[in-house]
Design a protein around this motif. Structure first.
Motif: not given
Length: 250
Positions: A117-129, A131-145
């Protein structure tokens, strides 16, 4: 430029070529790319590692080696190569963003969801647009829960099992026995009483009679004085029939 692995949809990264650098490192890196394209991953790794030794400041050989390790499902080695790429002095523009994205994918595959999750957030900080990083971030959040819920259930089950085992052990625990010293003292007292009784019988001394009322004792004394009947017979009568029998049956 394609990335190492996108969870949804599935895409794969092509190896990065080097231009304008030292001829030896460039040649080795490109040799690794050719081996990678032919799915000769061992040959590709050998070439990439040689390029790393020739030019440690370059990020691309580490990036390509990470991609190769990922194809082999060697996620620990892929993570190490990506981390080396991130600290390299020279890298193509935008490569750090892709490195963080790929690092998130690698950690995700290793079920290290918090770090992913932290790695995806850093990728989005460098490139907010991205979309694949956003999708994977959401998936990682669900898996963590889900992972946290499963761990909590396992802890509750283990706690219940421990409590059940403790209850069983308490039920099966034997009663405490008297200490050996107390047992020996009790045995000595019992033996002493037996010896005294035997001495009294041998010496002809009468045994102490318990359980007589005052009236019965007076009757016994009078009978002994009158000598009308033996002491033993009179004692048996007053002990068996201390009162008159009932007038009628019940």
């Amino acid at each position: 430029m394609k990335k190492l692995l996108v969870w949804i949809p599935l895409l794969l990264l092509g190896a990065l070529a080097l231009t304008g650098c030292g001829s030896s490192a460039e040649r080795l890196n490109n040799d690794g790319n050719e081996a990678f394209a032919e799915q000769d991953y061992e040959g590709a790794l050998m070439a990439y590692h040689q390029a790393e030794e020739e030019s440690p400041e370059l990020a691309e050989p580490h990036y390509n080696a990470a991609n190769t390790h990922y194809r082999q499902e060697a996620y620990d080695q892929a993570q190490q190569e990506i981390e080396q790429a991130l600290v390299s002095d020279e890298a193509q523009e935008g490569l750090d963003q892709h490195n963080y994205y790929n690092l998130g994918n690698t950690l995700f595959q290793a079920q290290q969801y918090e770090a992913a999750i932290e790695a995806y957030k850093e990728a989005l900080r460098l490139n907010p647009g991205d979309m694949e990083a956003k999708q994977n971030l959401e998936l990682a959040l669900r898996q963590l829960q889900q992972q946290q819920q499963e761990q909590q259930q396992e802890q509750q089950q283990e706690q219940q099992q421990d409590e059940s085992q403790q209850d069983e052990q308490q039920q099966e625990q034997p009663q405490e026995e008297q200490p050996q010293d107390q047992q020996q003292d009790q045995e000595q007292q019992d033996q002493q009483q037996q010896d005294e009784q035997q001495e009294n019988q041998a010496s002809g001394q009468p045994q102490q009679i318990t359980g007589l009322t005052e009236e019965q004792a007076e009757q016994l004394f009078e009978a002994a004085a009158q000598d009308t009947e033996s002491l033993e017979e009179h004692l048996q009568q007053i002990m068996v029939f201390p009162w008159a029998p009932p007038a009628e049956d019940w």
